[in-house]
Scaffold this active site. Structure first.
Site, PDB file in Angstrom:
ATOM      1  N   ILE A 104       0.854  -1.179   0.000  1.00 51.91           N
ATOM      2  CA  ILE A 104       0.000   0.000   0.000  1.00 51.91           C
ATOM      3  C   ILE A 104       0.890   1.228   0.000  1.00 51.91           C
ATOM      4  CG2 ILE A 104      -1.687   1.336   1.339  1.00 51.91           C
ATOM      5  CD1 ILE A 104      -2.794  -1.299   2.389  1.00 51.91           C
ATOM      6  N   CYS A 105       0.615   2.158  -0.918  1.00 46.65           N
ATOM      7  CA  CYS A 105       1.331   3.436  -0.978  1.00 46.65           C
ATOM      8  C   CYS A 105       2.850   3.197  -1.106  1.00 46.65           C
ATOM      9  CB  CYS A 105       0.980   4.277   0.246  1.00 46.65           C
ATOM     10  SG  CYS A 105       1.483   5.997   0.160  1.00 46.65           S
ATOM     11  N   THR A 106       3.647   3.795  -0.235  1.00 42.16           N
ATOM     12  CA  THR A 106       5.099   3.655  -0.323  1.00 42.16           C
ATOM     13  C   THR A 106       5.585   2.294   0.162  1.00 42.16           C
ATOM     14  OG1 THR A 106       5.327   4.755   1.820  1.00 42.16           O
ATOM     15  CG2 THR A 106       5.561   6.127  -0.158  1.00 42.16           C
ATOM     16  N   THR A 124       2.579   3.323  -6.929  1.00 44.50           N
ATOM     17  CA  THR A 124       2.690   3.856  -5.578  1.00 44.50           C
ATOM     18  C   THR A 124       2.005   5.212  -5.591  1.00 44.50           C
ATOM     19  OG1 THR A 124       4.236   4.336  -3.757  1.00 44.50           O
ATOM     20  CG2 THR A 124       4.925   4.983  -5.969  1.00 44.50           C
TER      21      THR A 124
END
Length: 319
Positions: A104-106, A124
């Protein structure tokens, strides 16, 4: 029961950590049984993990990854921090066994640091996409989408896109009906109006200051309303088209025309947000031959129509 292990690395982003815990933890099967068992793990059992706002104590260690069906790697506030060797080895070990791993995300950064994303498409948060592409050139970074599903390895964009990814996984595991119930509990549509696209509000890919392409990219930004071909770009840069294409790939991670299309869409986003210009006028100002071509490219890039974007993000000037 399907076990989900959520990996809490140091400086984990609390929102990214909580999304899979809440989404999978609240999902129920039609007969009322829990669909998932969720465990939170760190480098070792009971380890304290800093989050910035507070410190959490993870009850499980890396052994929990080895018994999980799915491993989720939330984002961290320090994406370039070295990945601890035991974490790298554990992720590679469970991947070799066929365990599904999602970021998730970074969280895409520690996952990419294992080498498991090499040669794969990934995403990302849009603000970190250029950094991910620069740091891990073997990964094909797509900043335009909410999530990427490669089968065993999945990545998502930032913030609420992690919820989109979790609901996508629920649908893969148990079907649309169970996923729709989970979405209702999250007060979240199973399919957002944005489709599979992030809303990009800043230039991507970024080019380092002083890079060879910087003068050409500045020229392109000033001539978005004109007809620009790869050949014209090459003449402006004083190089061959083949060399230009190679330099674009090396310095921006994409092709000249794809960069140009994104730049035009970004300019269109700005005009939709800040002016009341018609779509037809904006199409001409950002270099599209027709409003239809602009609408098609805009929706392909952002996932919504120009008017839908204006309704969502238009300020007073766009009224």
């Amino acid at each position: 029961m399907h076990t989900v292990a959520v990996l809490a690395l140091d400086h984990v982003i609390p929102f990214d950590l909580s999304v899979p815990i809440e989404t999978f933890g609240r999902t129920r099967l039609p007969d009322g049984r829990d669909a998932y068992r969720v465990v939170v793990c760190a480098l070792s059992p009971g380890e304290e993990v800093a989050t910035g706002a507070f410190t959490l104590r993870a009850p499980y260690g890396l052994d929990a990854l080895r018994t999980a069906d799915t491993v989720v790697v939330p984002g961290t506030a320090t994406p370039l921090a070295p990945l601890p060797a035991p974490v790298r080895e554990a992720l590679r070990e469970v991947a070799a066994r066929g365990t599904r791993i999602a970021s998730i995300c970074t969280g895409a950064f520690p996952l990419a640091a294992t080498g498991l994303l090499d040669g794969l498409r990934a995403t990302t948060h849009w603000a970190a996409a250029a950094l991910l592409a620069e740091t891990y050139p073997a990964v094909e970074v797509d900043p335009d989408v909410l999530h990427v599903d490669n089968g065993q390895f999945l990545t998502s964009a930032g913030a609420a896109a992690g919820l989109d990814l979790c609901l996508h996984l629920v649908r893969r595991d148990y079907g649309s009906a169970v996923a729709a119930d989970a979405a209702r509990l999250s007060v979240m549509p199973l399919e957002r109006e944005g489709g599979q696209a992030q809303f990009i509000v800043a230039p991507w890919p970024a080019t380092p200051r002083g890079a060879e392409l910087e003068p050409l990219l500045a020229w392109l930004e000033a001539h978005l309303d004109e007809e620009v071909t790869v050949e014209r770009m090459a003449r402006q840069a004083g190089t061959s088209t083949r060399t230009l294409i190679r330099h674009f790939k090396e310095q921006t991670g994409t092709t000249p025309l794809r960069w140009l299309h994104r730049a035009r869409v970004r300019r269109g986003q700005h005009l939709l947000e800040t002016t009341g210009y018609s779509v037809e006028r904006i199409a001409g100002q950002v270099g599209f031959g027709s409003a239809g071509a602009f609408r098609e490219r805009f929706k392909r890039t952002t996932g919504v129509s120009p008017q839908g974007y204006r309704r969502a993000f238009g300020g007073a000037g766009a009224a």
